[in-house]
Every structure is written in structure tokens, then in C-alpha cells.
Enzyme design. Sequence first.
Site, mmCIF file in Angstrom:
data_model
loop_
_atom_site.group_PDB
_atom_site.id
_atom_site.type_symbol
_atom_site.label_atom_id
_atom_site.label_comp_id
_atom_site.label_asym_id
_atom_site.label_seq_id
_atom_site.Cartn_x
_atom_site.Cartn_y
_atom_site.Cartn_z
ATOM 1 N N LYS A 1 15.956 132.496 138.196
ATOM 2 C CA LYS A 1 15.917 131.364 137.445
ATOM 3 C C LYS A 1 15.982 131.257 136.115
ATOM 4 O O LYS A 1 15.480 132.310 135.544
ATOM 5 C CB LYS A 1 14.612 130.761 137.888
ATOM 6 N N GLU B 1 4.279 117.469 151.026
ATOM 7 C CA GLU B 1 3.449 116.711 150.652
ATOM 8 C C GLU B 1 2.885 116.043 151.978
ATOM 9 O O GLU B 1 1.619 115.822 151.887
ATOM 10 C CB GLU B 1 4.200 115.436 150.079
ATOM 11 N N ARG C 1 6.743 110.510 150.961
ATOM 12 C CA ARG C 1 6.710 111.692 151.937
ATOM 13 C C ARG C 1 5.565 111.659 152.773
ATOM 14 O O ARG C 1 5.530 111.982 154.080
ATOM 15 C CB ARG C 1 6.819 112.888 151.141
HETATM 16 C C1 LIG Z 1 9.357 116.161 148.047
HETATM 17 C C2 LIG Z 1 9.699 116.675 146.489
HETATM 18 N N1 LIG Z 1 8.466 117.283 146.249
HETATM 19 C C3 LIG Z 1 8.552 117.798 144.917
HETATM 20 C C4 LIG Z 1 9.843 117.903 144.172
HETATM 21 C C5 LIG Z 1 9.718 118.373 142.621
HETATM 22 N N2 LIG Z 1 10.533 119.589 142.790
HETATM 23 C C6 LIG Z 1 11.833 119.493 142.320
HETATM 24 S S1 LIG Z 1 12.596 121.053 142.349
HETATM 25 C C7 LIG Z 1 11.296 121.882 142.967
HETATM 26 C C8 LIG Z 1 11.462 123.177 143.303
HETATM 27 C C9 LIG Z 1 12.489 123.648 144.003
HETATM 28 O O1 LIG Z 1 12.547 125.148 144.190
HETATM 29 P P1 LIG Z 1 13.497 125.734 144.979
HETATM 30 O O2 LIG Z 1 13.816 124.739 146.410
HETATM 31 O O3 LIG Z 1 13.098 126.992 145.084
HETATM 32 O O4 LIG Z 1 14.852 125.487 144.191
HETATM 33 P P2 LIG Z 1 15.211 125.985 142.773
HETATM 34 O O5 LIG Z 1 14.947 124.884 141.831
HETATM 35 O O6 LIG Z 1 14.343 127.236 142.280
HETATM 36 O O7 LIG Z 1 16.799 126.316 142.900
HETATM 37 C C10 LIG Z 1 10.347 120.804 143.170
HETATM 38 C C11 LIG Z 1 8.990 121.297 143.312
HETATM 39 C C12 LIG Z 1 10.769 117.123 144.779
HETATM 40 N N3 LIG Z 1 12.023 117.262 144.108
HETATM 41 N N4 LIG Z 1 10.848 116.807 146.155
#
Ligand SMILES: Cc1ncc(C[n+]2csc(CCOP(=O)(O)OP(=O)(O)O)c2C)c(N)n1
Length: 586
Positions: free
Chosen positions: A227, A314, A342
Site C-alpha cells: 500500500k 458490519e 449493511r
Molecule cells: C461496507 C464497508 N465498510 C467499510 C468501508 C470503509 N473502507 C473503505 S476501503 C476499506 C479497506 C479496504 O481494504 P482492502 O479491501 O484490502 O482494499 P485496499 O484499499 O487495501 O486495496 C475500508 C474498511 C467500506 N468502504 N465499506
Amino acid sequence: MHYVFDTPNDKLVWDVGHQAYAHKILTGRRDELHTIKQEGGLSGFLRRDESDYDTFGAGHASTSLSAGLGMAIARDAKKEDFHVCALIGDSSLAGGMAMEAINQAGHLKSRFIVLLNDNEMSIAPAVGALSRYLNRIKEAQSYQSIKEEIGDALGSVPGIGGKLRAAAKTVKDAIAAAVLPGALVNELGFKYIGYVDGHNVPMLVAALEEAKKIDDGPVIVHALTTKGKGFPNPEKNYYAYHATGPFDPKTGLPFKSSKAVAPTYTEVFGETMCELMASDDRIVALTAAMPDGTGVDKVLEKFPERAFDVGIAEQHAVTFCAGMACEGMKPVAAIYSTFLQRGFDQVIHDVCLQDLNVTFAMDRAGIVGADGPTHHGLLDIAYFRGYPNIILMSPKDEAEMRDMMLTAIEHPGPAGLRYPRGSGRGVDISAAPKKIEVGKAEIVREGDDVAIIAYGSMVYPSMESADRLAKEGIRPTVVNARFVKPIDAETILAVARESRIIITVEEAYLAGGFGSAVLEVLEENGVLDTVKVVRLGVPDEIVTHGDPKRLLADYNLDADGIYKTVVSQIRSLTAGQSSTRIRAVK
Ligand SMILES: Cc1ncc(C[n+]2csc(CCOP(=O)(O)OP(=O)(O)O)c2C)c(N)n1
């Protein structure tokens, strides 16, 4: 991905979508990129109405596999021929929906490619057993051992093994393209290509090209990335690199933004949780992959045994809380209003129906600004209000929030607490939290025959508008409603009997919202015909992204808008009536 796939004929489905800026640059939006997340500019996420290349809108996590699988099945039904590739992060892969999609994909055997972007990070470090499983795959197959085993591993894939082996040989350093046995591959009906270095473009291209050749079922390409790679000092600042604001590309340091004068609601929440948990060991804190966003990071540090990050889950978080409440704990789930959508059925079926003591701390309730429609928290009043048992409240400022946190936790049944994004009002928060009377509003200003009844974040703007109105001889009563459920019918009726005009103000959708609750009280008590009610809030439309102050102003949800609404209502009433009770405005 754009090199390998023939977009928009082939469909790229992005999970969450905030990683898709490069995709936007490559699909005709480079010159507009500087407008991203600003009103009238590009969205920070994917949007079907923004580009033909944006096959599926997102903002909430874990949707890409379900949507992509749907597209693949539709393609098969229409006897068309294109690829569907869903890109999902390791953290979103652990979300319930993604798991449900994997379950169906393995069963359907439709041609479908999943590119797993595994950076071991959510916004915070990834948590959970799936994350550990992915790590185990990596550890088991160190670079060297893959190098030695690659021929065998590639060759073992039925039908395509030879081609995989050949591809790996033709790409310099494409050693990590191995096919591993494992739960996802054998048990769930997926083929697995991995892992590959996601920063090594030829290697990734080779893996995706091979994935394209698999035509008898779904395949996962497992890519490892870092990242923030390429930015200065990403490791030191990995939280910030999830969603960085403007920064100096040479130093990696953010451009100076004006320092907030007051602590944020999130900060006050985290600190107050620590205070309350210190004196009651039944209180437990929960976050669903947003430890820093919710303030639960502080609690995780201080009370690691009573604080949990459940990942992007969630629904599970809510029912996990329900289970703990059954055993006498007092769980507090800190979940953004938008993401708690959710867990709607879990709140109803698992918590409210059984009248369990769970507190929902809904951060980012209201208009959030730059993230836009997927992230505005405008629905929680409506989606919670219709079901028995839960009590719902919203503080006017951060001091009242502390009192409400204690009130909610001590309430024996379910309780919801909504508060906005950003800084508090800067009020004194040194007093210990104290319980407030459930269902009791607070009259913050006594006036004549115009009343403003405000909920949560709208109380201070209402008071400001009242100050301005007072200078012009209009003296509105201002009520801090505190609770939308149970609503303080007594105070509302008393105010209604003294008023010709009531303005309700809420930072939420009007349908089913706070103003609706006030109208219901008036209707049930037969006083609707003696008072004119005007509801300020968000009408039935999608709220765009942009500066939250501006967006609020669009809906008259600021001191100026409330002032103007009062003035125009008085004007229209005095124009239509001979009554002298309401003074005309010059
Ligand atoms: C239902 C939901 N919960 C929380 C979030 C907040 N959120 C946005 S991106 C993220 C992390 C995503 O991580 P990953 O899937 O590993 O993707 P990366 O950003 O590391 O590529 C979170 C928790 C969201 N967008 N949707």
C-alpha cells in the site's frame, strides 16, 4: 488490467472503487482528475453515469464479486463473449457478501476472473483468519521454493497447466506464478494463480493472460502489493496513504491545512469510551475495519481484551454484539451511519427484537462531503425509527455526546447515537459524563410563536439563526430535541400550542426522519390544524459529493437557511392572514 482486457467490452469491476484513479486516468478522465471529489467534478469512486468503463458503482466494500458474477451469468445467458474481472482487496474479500459470492461462483462454474490485491492492509492492518490464511500461503511458498516447484505446480492445473508453465517461462522473473492447492482452489471450486508480485507488470500481465484462458469456472489471481508503493515513505504513514489529501510529492508531507480548533466527535468518542470502560468492565468496543475512523483505535490500545476490530463485517459486528449482550456485556458498536446500513436486519432481528443492550455509535451521520452519495449518512433515523425497543438520540455538541454515550450504554435495551463528521463545537468536555433523561428534549431558547425544533447537529445553527432573527424582532423558541425515539411529545405539544409555525431541522433524509416524527406527534394529538409545520432536511434525491458546508447550505441546513426559512414562512403567513400574533418582517 487495461492492457490485458479489452475494455469496455470486457468488464472490470472494482471493489470499493477508491483505488480506481489510475483507471479513471486511462479511460478518458485524465484532464478532469484535478476536480476529483469536488462538487461538479469527478467522483472519488466508480459511477456508471460517469463513464462506460465504470461497469459498477461502489463505495461500500465487498460488492465486486457478486456484481461481477451477475455480469458473467448474464453474459452466458445472452450467449455473449467477454471477460469479467473483479478486483478486490484482501480485506474486502473477507466481507460477508464476497464470501457469499465465492460460494455461488464455485458452484456455478461460470467463466469469471477475480484479481485479489493483497497488500495485507485494510485501512488499518488487515485482521482475521482469512488474512492469516493468505499469509500462510505466502509463507509456505517462499520465493525460492516457488522457483523450484513452479514447473510442477503449473503443470498440475487441469487443462491449462502446460500453458501456464510456458507463460511462466516466457516472462522474465515470472517465478512466483504458481498454482497452489488450498481451500479456495479445491474445496470452493476456484482455480488459483499466485501469488504474483503485483508491482511487476510483466508478471501480472502473464498471470492475467493465463486466467483469461480458464473457461470452465472461476479463477483467482493472487497479487501481492504494498500500500502506498511509490509514494515517499509509505511504510511510515500507511494509514494516511489509504486516502491521502494533497501532499508534496518530494517529501510526502501533507500540505498544511488549517488546524481544527476543537477535537472531532470521533476523538471525543474514543477518549470517552476509554473513560467509561475504565469504570465498567462490561463495556466492550467494536469497529468494523475503521479503528482510526471511529476512534476505537484508542480503545484497542488501552483495552485490547475488550475492543475488537472485526474487519469489513458490519452484519457480523452487530450480531456479535447481540451475543455479548445476551451474556451481560455492554457492547458499543462504532460504525459509520452509512456502513451500518449493511447491518440493518441484524439490528432489527438480532438486537431490537430481543431488546438487547447494544449501543450503536453512528459516526459520520449526515452529509460527509467529498466521498459523496455512497458515504452520506442520511438514512439512519428512518431505518431505525420504525422498529420497537430501540431509543435514538443525537447530541447538539461533544459535551452532550459524552452524556448520551453513558445514557445509551446504561439503557437496558438497544440505543442508537448519531453524530456528525468533523470537529465538535469546542465546548468544555471536562465534566464527567452524566446520564440524561431518556426521551426528554431541552428548550434552549424561549420565544414567541415561532418554534425551531432541531435534532443533533442542527441545534447550533438553529440557535445562530435565532440570534439573527431576534435582532429583527422575531423571537423563536428553539428546542434541542435530543431524542427522536422516544420523542418528547409533551414538549412538542406544549410548543405547538404556543406556536403558529414550527420548523423542524435535521441533517438527514426527510422521508421517515425527525420532522416526520414531529408531524406524527402533532397528528396523533389532533393539533396539526392549528400550526404550520415546515420540515428542513434532505429531500428525496441523491446528494452529490462536494464541500459539506456548501451542500448543507443547498438544503437550507445552516444558520442562514434556517433564518431565511423562518422569515419566508412568517411572510407567507402574515400575507395570508390578518392575525397580528406574528410580527411581519420588513
Ligand atoms: C461496507 C464497508 N465498510 C467499510 C468501508 C470503509 N473502507 C473503505 S476501503 C476499506 C479497506 C479496504 O481494504 P482492502 O479491501 O484490502 O482494499 P485496499 O484499499 O487495501 O486495496 C475500508 C474498511 C467500506 N468502504 N465499506
